[in-house]
Structure formats: C-alpha cells, structure tokens
Design a protein around this motif. Structure first.
Motif: not given
Length: 89
Positions: A61-89
């Motif tokens: 579970s994670d939380t992303a914040c932004g002034e708009t949903y698009e900003e929060a969504r981009q943060c979600m995508i970046d966090n997901g990529a970084l978490m998968n890279e951290y745990f899988c590589n």
C-alpha cells in the motif's frame, strides 16, 4: 558575598528574559507554519493505491499526493517502477 548575589541576580534576569524571547519567537514561527501547511493541504489531493511486486506477488500500500489527479498518477507510476526495480533486481 554581595558579588555572588549580584552575579546570580544578573544570571536569573538574563535567563528569564531569554526564555520570554524564545517563547515569543516560537509562537510566531508556529503560526507561520500553520498557515503554510493549511495552504498546502488545500491544494493537495491524496490517493491511496496498491503496488504489485511482479517477482514476489506481494502487494504494498502507498499514498500519492498532487494538486491534480494527473500529478498523483505520475507519482504512482514512478513509485511502482521504483518498487519493482528495488525488489526484483
């Protein structure tokens, strides 16, 4: 003896005036930070979401914040990529 009493009186007076100054400054800083935080909170929207780790099939579970949903969504995508890279590589 009189010198010791005089030095002690000056020391107590100095500490008393210093404590009053610090408490006044703290109250001013505290009010400024409340205004800043309330302005930030009024502009931010936070969204909770889950990140699935591909190699371990875990969900985090994670939380992303932004002034708009698009900003929060981009943060979600970046966090997901970084978490998968951290745990899988």
């Amino acid at each position: 003896m009189k010198k010791i009493i005089l030095i002690a009186a000056i020391g107590v007076a100095g500490l008393t005036s210093a404590k009053e100054t610090k408490s006044l400054n703290f109250e001013k800083e505290k009010n400024v930070s409340k205004q800043t935080n309330s302005e930030i909170k009024s502009k931010m929207n936070c969204y909770s979401y889950g990140i699935v780790i591909g190699c371990t099939n875990e969900m985090i579970s994670d939380t992303a914040c932004g002034e708009t949903y698009e900003e929060a969504r981009q943060c979600m995508i970046d966090n997901g990529a970084l978490m998968n890279e951290y745990f899988c590589n």
